[in-house]
Design an enzyme around this catalytic site. Structure first.
Site, PDB file in Angstrom:
ATOM      1  N   TYR A  65      91.655 -17.336  33.759  1.00  0.00           N
ATOM      2  CA  TYR A  65      91.182 -17.897  32.485  1.00  0.00           C
ATOM      3  C   TYR A  65      90.412 -16.857  31.679  1.00  0.00           C
ATOM      4  CZ  TYR A  65      92.307 -22.735  33.732  1.00  0.00           C
ATOM      5  OH  TYR A  65      92.949 -23.888  34.049  1.00  0.00           O
TER       6      TYR A  65
ATOM      7  N   LYS B  97      70.450 -34.417  58.093  1.00  0.00           N
ATOM      8  CA  LYS B  97      70.667 -35.025  56.776  1.00  0.00           C
ATOM      9  C   LYS B  97      71.711 -34.215  55.998  1.00  0.00           C
ATOM     10  CE  LYS B  97      66.555 -32.751  54.862  1.00  0.00           C
ATOM     11  NZ  LYS B  97      65.649 -32.824  53.743  1.00  0.00           N
TER      12      LYS B  97
ATOM     13  N   HIS C 149      54.784 -32.664  56.164  1.00  0.00           N
ATOM     14  CA  HIS C 149      55.796 -31.617  55.932  1.00  0.00           C
ATOM     15  C   HIS C 149      55.132 -30.453  55.206  1.00  0.00           C
ATOM     16  CE1 HIS C 149      59.821 -30.064  55.696  1.00  0.00           C
ATOM     17  NE2 HIS C 149      59.829 -30.019  54.383  1.00  0.00           N
TER      18      HIS C 149
ATOM     19  N   CYS D 225      88.816 -20.443  39.291  1.00  0.00           N
ATOM     20  CA  CYS D 225      89.329 -21.698  38.712  1.00  0.00           C
ATOM     21  C   CYS D 225      88.864 -22.879  39.560  1.00  0.00           C
ATOM     22  CB  CYS D 225      90.854 -21.682  38.666  1.00  0.00           C
ATOM     23  SG  CYS D 225      91.554 -20.162  38.025  1.00  0.00           S
ATOM     24  N   MET D 226      89.303 -24.074  39.188  1.00  0.00           N
ATOM     25  CA  MET D 226      88.865 -25.269  39.904  1.00  0.00           C
ATOM     26  C   MET D 226      89.326 -25.255  41.365  1.00  0.00           C
ATOM     27  SD  MET D 226      89.555 -29.275  38.992  1.00  0.00           S
ATOM     28  CE  MET D 226      88.795 -29.278  37.385  1.00  0.00           C
ATOM     29  N   ASP D 227      90.565 -24.814  41.582  1.00  0.00           N
ATOM     30  CA  ASP D 227      91.142 -24.921  42.931  1.00  0.00           C
ATOM     31  C   ASP D 227      91.634 -23.596  43.485  1.00  0.00           C
ATOM     32  OD1 ASP D 227      91.224 -27.845  42.313  1.00  0.00           O
ATOM     33  OD2 ASP D 227      92.781 -27.129  40.935  1.00  0.00           O
TER      34      ASP D 227
ATOM     35  N   ARG E   1      60.641 -30.747  63.824  1.00  0.00           N
ATOM     36  CA  ARG E   1      61.874 -31.162  63.129  1.00  0.00           C
ATOM     37  C   ARG E   1      62.660 -29.913  62.742  1.00  0.00           C
ATOM     38  NH1 ARG E   1      57.731 -33.610  60.454  1.00  0.00           N
ATOM     39  NH2 ARG E   1      58.176 -32.358  58.602  1.00  0.00           N
TER      40      ARG E   1
ATOM     41  N   ARG F  21      55.229 -34.779  47.750  1.00  0.00           N
ATOM     42  CA  ARG F  21      56.515 -35.469  47.615  1.00  0.00           C
ATOM     43  C   ARG F  21      56.312 -36.941  47.929  1.00  0.00           C
ATOM     44  NH1 ARG F  21      61.573 -32.332  50.455  1.00  0.00           N
ATOM     45  NH2 ARG F  21      60.587 -33.047  52.361  1.00  0.00           N
TER      46      ARG F  21
END
Ligand code: PMH
Length: 387
Positions: free
Chosen positions: A268, A42, A169, A314-316, A222, A139
């Site tokens: 920044y 998943k 589970h 920073c972002m990138d 699992r 759950r």
């Protein structure tokens, strides 16, 4: 094309499929022959890449795949995966025909769901199902014998449903104190003992359960986190029956290198100030890649040694303080091994005050994943793309 190894930025993740195969081979040695492995793929195989992981797992002997949602299962079918797939989470009753069309197995835990779902299926169609029992995870799942017997009766009365499995589970299989685990296990045994017949698959253990509690093997386990080579929790690491091989690593390259003088600032907020003459390198990875701002100060590997991230992420992009001048294009390892030094997923998890599961999951899809076999980057057909 990203999966094929062609991309236009100097940041990428590598997933060593040999580690996934190796971890599953260790599990196969540990488990009795009649215990099937359900590979949990998943969330894009915990960020490792769904189809490549699914293939590696099946090749290594997993009999079943498991995902959280039907969309994930359909994505695997569309990428050519034909192995049985169990959808672990809730599916809407009106979507069952699509599940049948894609040959999927659904998790069931409400009688009303069965009554509604059957109206969407035609005679002659059949839907394999596994019943989920909630023994303490809180759950999803039936919580007692009466609820289970009601479901069993509805299933028996409707030929469209094929009861193929039952499972639960564990909430605490990765904790040293096994009191709650044992309570869940006894309740599961008691509840399944009340069924009129046993379905083909009875499964309750996740990685931690499979590594630690043979009494809870039943006939399938699992496996998620340990298949990827990560220990389910730091506290059980000393008692693992075999060592795990970490499959995920994260890399980048220096795209800019400069010398700064004492007092010059970086990033920044201008929060980082050079203490003297320093070499600063820029990496093309930032918080939009999942390399979040809280990782400021974390060390990365460059030239085989540790170098800290300085200033705000920073972002990138982010900046590191180099130990000395290094050329543009120098490889930087943010997670993984470089010249014998290692930054583990666990180290990043600790820095972020979270669990290792979260780390590969949060590395964004913007970061291309490359796959390794025999130490070389390969494509889906195992052709070598880069050596
Ligand atoms: N089975 C179910 C139902 C699960 O939800 C998970 C993981 C696994 C098996 C595999 O567990 P493992 O990775 O510990 O081996 N589920 C989650 C979760 O919901 N949050 O973190 C892990």
């Amino acid at each position: 094309m990203k999966e094929q190894g062609f991309f236009y930025r100097d940041t990428w993740a590598e997933v060593d499929l040999d580690c996934i195969s190796g971890n599953l081979a260790s599990f196969k040695k540990l488990l009795p022959k009649d215990v099937a492995i359900i590979a949990v793929v998943k969330a894009n195989a915990y960020g490792h890449g769904d189809v490549q992981t699914a293939r590696a797992a099946i090749e290594a002997g997993a009999k079943y795949l498991a995902v959280a949602f039907m969309d994930e299962a359909i994505a695997l079918r569309e990428k050519g995966i034909s192995a049985p797939i169990l959808v672990l989470g809730a599916t809407r009753p009106q979507d069952v025909a699509v599940a049948v069309e894609h040959n999927l197995t659904l998790t069931v835990f409400q009688n009303d769901w069965l009554e509604e779902a059957k109206t969407y299926l035609s005679p002659g169609q059949s839907l394999p199902i596994h019943i989920k029992v909630d023994t303490g995870m809180g759950r999803i799942g039936v919580r007692d014998k009466n609820e289970l017997l009601l479901l069993e009766r509805t299933i028996q009365q409707n030929e469209v449903f094929i009861l193929e499995g039952i499972f639960t589970h564990f909430a605490t299989a990765d904790e040293l104190d096994d009191t709650y685990f044992q309570q869940q296990l006894s309740l599961f045994k008691e509840i399944i003992g009340s069924m009129s017949g046993n379905p083909k698959y009875i499964h309750c253990s996740n990685s931690a359960g499979a590594l630690r509690f043979p009494e809870a093997f039943f006939n399938a386990v699992r496996l998620g986190i340990a298949m990827y080579g990560l220990t389910p929790s730091p506290e059980i690491e000393p008692e693992l029956p075999f060592s795990l091989q970490e499959a995920f690593s994260l890399h980048s390259r220096l795209v800019h290198v400069k010398k700064v003088q004492k007092g010059e600032k970086v990033s920044y907020g201008a929060t980082y100030e050079a203490e003297g003459e320093e070499w600063i390198g820029t990496l093309p990875i930032g918080y939009a890649d999942g390399w979040i701002r809280k990782l400021q100060g974390q060390e990365v590997l460059v030239g085989g040694v540790r170098a800290p991230i300085v200033g705000r992420i920073c972002m990138d992009q982010c900046m590191i303080k180099l130990p000395e001048y290094m050329p543009i294009g120098t490889t930087v390892t943010l997670i993984g091994v470089q010249d014998g030094n290692f930054v583990s997923v666990n180290e990043i998890a600790k820095k972020l005050e979270t669990i290792n599961y979260e780390i590969p999951c949060i590395i964004a899809s913007r970061v291309p994943r490359l796959y390794k076999r025999g130490g070389k980057i390969v494509d889906l057909k195992n052709y070598i793309l880069q050596s």
